[in-house]
Scaffold this active site. Sequence first.
Site, PDB file in Angstrom:
ATOM      1  N   CYS A   1       0.793  -1.239   0.000  1.00 35.49           N
ATOM      2  CA  CYS A   1       0.000   0.000   0.000  1.00 35.49           C
ATOM      3  C   CYS A   1       0.825   1.289   0.000  1.00 35.49           C
ATOM      4  O   CYS A   1       0.481   2.208  -0.756  1.00 35.49           O
ATOM      5  CB  CYS A   1      -1.065   0.016   1.086  1.00 35.49           C
ATOM      6  SG  CYS A   1      -0.775  -1.028   2.494  1.00 35.49           S
TER       7      CYS A   1
ATOM      8  N   ASP B   1      -2.728  -8.162  -4.658  1.00 34.84           N
ATOM      9  CA  ASP B   1      -3.113  -6.939  -3.965  1.00 34.84           C
ATOM     10  C   ASP B   1      -3.706  -5.924  -4.932  1.00 34.84           C
ATOM     11  O   ASP B   1      -3.383  -5.924  -6.117  1.00 34.84           O
ATOM     12  CB  ASP B   1      -1.851  -6.345  -3.324  1.00 34.84           C
ATOM     13  CG  ASP B   1      -2.166  -5.538  -2.085  1.00 34.84           C
ATOM     14  OD1 ASP B   1      -3.355  -5.408  -1.749  1.00 34.84           O
ATOM     15  OD2 ASP B   1      -1.215  -5.041  -1.467  1.00 34.84           O
TER      16      ASP B   1
ATOM     17  N   ARG C   1       7.559 -10.624   5.488  1.00 28.05           N
ATOM     18  CA  ARG C   1       7.228 -10.310   6.873  1.00 28.05           C
ATOM     19  C   ARG C   1       7.940 -11.275   7.777  1.00 28.05           C
ATOM     20  O   ARG C   1       8.035 -12.461   7.472  1.00 28.05           O
ATOM     21  CB  ARG C   1       5.713 -10.424   7.096  1.00 28.05           C
ATOM     22  CG  ARG C   1       4.942  -9.460   6.242  1.00 28.05           C
ATOM     23  CD  ARG C   1       3.460  -9.617   6.426  1.00 28.05           C
ATOM     24  NE  ARG C   1       2.770  -8.724   5.492  1.00 28.05           N
ATOM     25  CZ  ARG C   1       1.458  -8.733   5.295  1.00 28.05           C
ATOM     26  NH1 ARG C   1       0.704  -9.577   5.971  1.00 28.05           N
ATOM     27  NH2 ARG C   1       0.909  -7.901   4.448  1.00 28.05           N
TER      28      ARG C   1
ATOM     29  N   LYS D   1     -11.797  -4.942   8.407  1.00 25.56           N
ATOM     30  CA  LYS D   1     -11.723  -5.807   7.231  1.00 25.56           C
ATOM     31  C   LYS D   1     -12.988  -6.642   7.094  1.00 25.56           C
ATOM     32  O   LYS D   1     -13.678  -6.917   8.069  1.00 25.56           O
ATOM     33  CB  LYS D   1     -10.560  -6.802   7.349  1.00 25.56           C
ATOM     34  CG  LYS D   1      -9.251  -6.226   7.785  1.00 25.56           C
ATOM     35  CD  LYS D   1      -8.140  -7.246   7.658  1.00 25.56           C
ATOM     36  CE  LYS D   1      -8.138  -8.267   8.767  1.00 25.56           C
ATOM     37  NZ  LYS D   1      -7.159  -9.334   8.566  1.00 25.56           N
TER      38      LYS D   1
ATOM     39  N   HIS E   1      -8.378  -1.582   0.456  1.00 23.97           N
ATOM     40  CA  HIS E   1      -7.345  -2.592   0.192  1.00 23.97           C
ATOM     41  C   HIS E   1      -8.094  -3.884  -0.063  1.00 23.97           C
ATOM     42  O   HIS E   1      -9.035  -4.186   0.672  1.00 23.97           O
ATOM     43  CB  HIS E   1      -6.451  -2.839   1.403  1.00 23.97           C
ATOM     44  CG  HIS E   1      -5.840  -1.628   2.022  1.00 23.97           C
ATOM     45  ND1 HIS E   1      -4.484  -1.494   2.169  1.00 23.97           N
ATOM     46  CD2 HIS E   1      -6.375  -0.509   2.553  1.00 23.97           C
ATOM     47  CE1 HIS E   1      -4.220  -0.355   2.778  1.00 23.97           C
ATOM     48  NE2 HIS E   1      -5.349   0.272   3.035  1.00 23.97           N
TER      49      HIS E   1
ATOM     50  N   GLN F   1       1.031 -11.180  -2.675  1.00 24.04           N
ATOM     51  CA  GLN F   1      -0.378 -10.848  -2.521  1.00 24.04           C
ATOM     52  C   GLN F   1      -0.963 -10.496  -3.880  1.00 24.04           C
ATOM     53  O   GLN F   1      -0.303  -9.845  -4.683  1.00 24.04           O
ATOM     54  CB  GLN F   1      -0.536  -9.624  -1.613  1.00 24.04           C
ATOM     55  CG  GLN F   1      -0.064  -9.840  -0.198  1.00 24.04           C
ATOM     56  CD  GLN F   1      -0.199  -8.564   0.604  1.00 24.04           C
ATOM     57  OE1 GLN F   1       0.258  -7.507   0.194  1.00 24.04           O
ATOM     58  NE2 GLN F   1      -0.823  -8.662   1.761  1.00 24.04           N
TER      59      GLN F   1
ATOM     60  N   HIS G   1      -5.376  -1.642  -4.609  1.00 18.94           N
ATOM     61  CA  HIS G   1      -5.894  -0.541  -3.799  1.00 18.94           C
ATOM     62  C   HIS G   1      -6.809   0.298  -4.657  1.00 18.94           C
ATOM     63  O   HIS G   1      -6.428   0.691  -5.759  1.00 18.94           O
ATOM     64  CB  HIS G   1      -4.729   0.274  -3.225  1.00 18.94           C
ATOM     65  CG  HIS G   1      -3.914  -0.539  -2.286  1.00 18.94           C
ATOM     66  ND1 HIS G   1      -2.780  -1.212  -2.682  1.00 18.94           N
ATOM     67  CD2 HIS G   1      -4.122  -0.860  -0.988  1.00 18.94           C
ATOM     68  CE1 HIS G   1      -2.315  -1.897  -1.654  1.00 18.94           C
ATOM     69  NE2 HIS G   1      -3.098  -1.707  -0.611  1.00 18.94           N
TER      70      HIS G   1
END
Length: 652
Positions: free
Chosen positions: A341, A390, A370, A476, A522, A388, A392
Site C-alpha cells: 500500500c 493486492d 514479513r 476488514k 485494500h 499478494q 488498492h
Amino acid sequence: MSEQKVKIALPDGSVKVYESGVTSHQIALSISEGLARNVLAAKVNGEVWDASRPILHDSSVQLLTWNDDEGKNTFWHSSAHLMAEALEALYPGIKFGIGPAVESGFYYDVDFGDQEFNASDLEKVEQKMTELARQKNAYLRTEVSKNEALDYFGTKGDEYKLELLADLEDGSITFYQQGGFTDLCRGPHIPDTGHIKAIKLTNIAGAYWRGDEKRKQLTRLYGVTFPKKKELDEYLALLEEAKKRDHRKLGRELELFAFSEKVGQGLPLWLPKGTELREKLAAFLKKAQVKAGYESVITPHIGSKSLYVTSGHYEKYGQDSFKPILTPNENEEFLLKPMNCPHHCEIYKFKPRSYKDLPLRMAEFGTVYRYEQSGELHGLTRVRGFTQDDAHIFCRPDQVNEEFKQVIDLVLYVFESLGFKDFVTQISLRDPENKQKYIGSDDVWEKAESAIIEATSEKGLKTITKLGEAAFYGPKLDFMVKDALNRSWQLGTIQVDYNLPIRFDLEYVGSDNQKHRPVMIHRAPFGSMERFVAILLENTEGKFPLWLSPLQYIVLPISEKYADYANEVDQQLKEGAFSGYVDHRDEKIGRKIRDAELSKIPYMMIVGEKEAASKSVSIRRQGAGDTGSHDLGALLAYMKHELELSFTPDKE
RNA sequence: GCCGACGUAGCUCAGGGGUAGAGCGCUUCCUUGGUAAGGAAGAGGUCAUGGGUUCAAUUCCCAUCGUUGGCUCCA
C-alpha cells in the site's frame, strides 16, 4: 392451570403436560426408553440444561442427543471433566485452568507443578478415564455461594480457579461433581460418565494462562470422545484421509513447491509445475480485474524506511520485522516491503488527481516479506515471503459503498470459480478495549466500520463479527476457508481505510475545486498466492480442473512401436496450447496409467495400433476410467470447450 | 517467541553403544506389453549440525538448526 403442572412444548409442535419439576430425562422417558438413554442434555427455552434439572415452569424443550451440535458439545465438555478427574487421581495436587469443548473434542489446561508429564503419559490417562467412565458416575450440579467456592478452591490451593471465581458474581456460581472430582463450572453436563465409551487423547501442547504470553504456560491436553467405539474409529480414519490432502505432502508429490533450509525458513521455492499453476491463477484473476476496471502497476521489493514511518508500519511492526537494509556508504535505510500500500500511495501521488479520475483501481501481484514468528510458519499457509494479489482502490467517500460491493462480487466470483463453497465471511473490527493497537481517530474508524457493515448487509452476506481482528489501519471483511483438518484460514480480504490517505496526504480536486481526501479500499481475493494454493490443494486433493492443472494431458503409447503417433498427438495438443507430454518409458500400459492417475493428470490419452490407424485416441479421465475412443480433432475441440466453461461459474 | 514431539537414502519408514536396513523412486539390461504396479541387476546415506560422556556414539546427554502439533502473534 394448577401450580403442579407444567406445559412442555416440543419441537414437533406438540404440547404435553407434566408434573412441575419434571426433568428432560423424564420427558424423554415418556416418549421412549431408547430416547431417554440417548438424551445428553436439553435446550430449555433456548438455554442448554442438564437433562436431570427440574423444569418448574411452562417451557419449550428440545431434547439433545449426540446428533445435535449442542449435545456433542455437552458430551465433550463432560469428557473434559472426566479427563480432569483421571488426571487428579494420577497426579494429586495438580491445578486446573479451563477445560472447554472445542470444535472436535475438548481440552483441559493443567499446571502439573513439579510433576513430569509428557505425550507418552497420555495412554495412562486414557486408561484411567475409561476406568472412571465405567463407574457411570453422575454429574451433579450444586449451586454454591461465592464464599463457599472461594473456600473450596482456596483450601485446594488452585489459584487458577480462584482467579476465575474473582470475576463471577455471587448467586450465579455452580459446581459440578462426578466421582471424586469437583469443578467450578456453569455446565451443563451429560447425565453420567457411562455415556463416554471411546476415548482418545490426541496431543499435548503449551498454552498460556488466559491466552496471555506474559503469564504462566500451562500444559494443554487435547482429547476427543465418542458414545460408540465405531465413531472413534471413523474419526481416526477421517484424520488419516485428511493427511492425504495435506498441501505439504501434495506439494512434494505433485512437484509444486519446496523449501530449503539453505534458502531459509518460510521462503517457498516454486517448482515449474507449481509456477504453472500459480501463473494460471494469476492470469484468471487478471482477466477478471481488467473487466472490473483495474490497472496493473509494479513496485520494488524494498522501500525507504521513511515510507513505512509515514504509513505507520514502522511504528507498529518495526521492532518485530526484518531489520532495515543499509546502503554501504551512506547508511541509508531500506525495508523489505511488508505491504504494497505505501508504494501504491506514492503512485497515487505521482500527479494531481481529479474527482473525475476516481475510482482509481491499482492492482499488483506484489511480493512482500514479513518476519513471522518461527513457531507460526506452516507449509505454504504461513510464510515469510509471499505474493499478494493486492490492489488498492482510491475513491471518493461517496463511492466507497459501491466499490466495496463490487469487490465483494469479485471475491465471490473467484471463490465460486475455484469451487470454494464452504466459506465464512467475517467482519473483523477493532478491539475497543485495546485502541492503542490501531492508528487513526475514533471518527474515521466508525466511518470505516459502518461502511463495511452496510455494504455486506446490502449484499445479503451472512457474516460473523470478530473484535480485535482488524488491520492496524482499518477494519476488514475476511473470507475464511477451512483446510483438510478443519482449521480456518483467511484467504480473501477487503479493507476500508481512511487512515493511510491522511498519513500520505492523498488528495483529489473535487467538482467544487476544493481539495478532498480520497478513501482507500485494500483488497486481495486470493489473499496470497501461497496460502490460496495451499488451501486449494487441501480442498481439491490436487485434482485440478483442466484449466488450472499444470499438466493437462499425458499421452500413453501402448508400446514403443507407437511412439511416433504418440508424438504426433502430443504435437497437436501443444499446438492447441495444452500442456503435457508423452510417457515414453519402457513400461506396460497398466503401469503408465497408474502413475498418471496418481499424478492427477486430467486427460490420459492411450494410443496403440487401433488409434494410430484411425487417427484417434483412447481417453481416460482422471478418476473416471476409460471413456472410449475419440477422434483427435473432436477431442481437441471438446477440451477447448471445457476450458471455456471453466471460466464461467455455475456451469455443469 | 513459548511448550511438546520429531530429524536415518530423492520419498515413506524400520533399526539401534561396536561406523546401517526395507519398500517405492533412480540407472542399466531383459521384456514390446491394451486401461491402476512385468522381471533382473546396480548405484545411492558424514544416520540434521556442533559439543559432551565412553575404549567406542548414528544410537546416551547438552546446545544449535530445521520440521511438526498447539499457544501467543499475524501489516
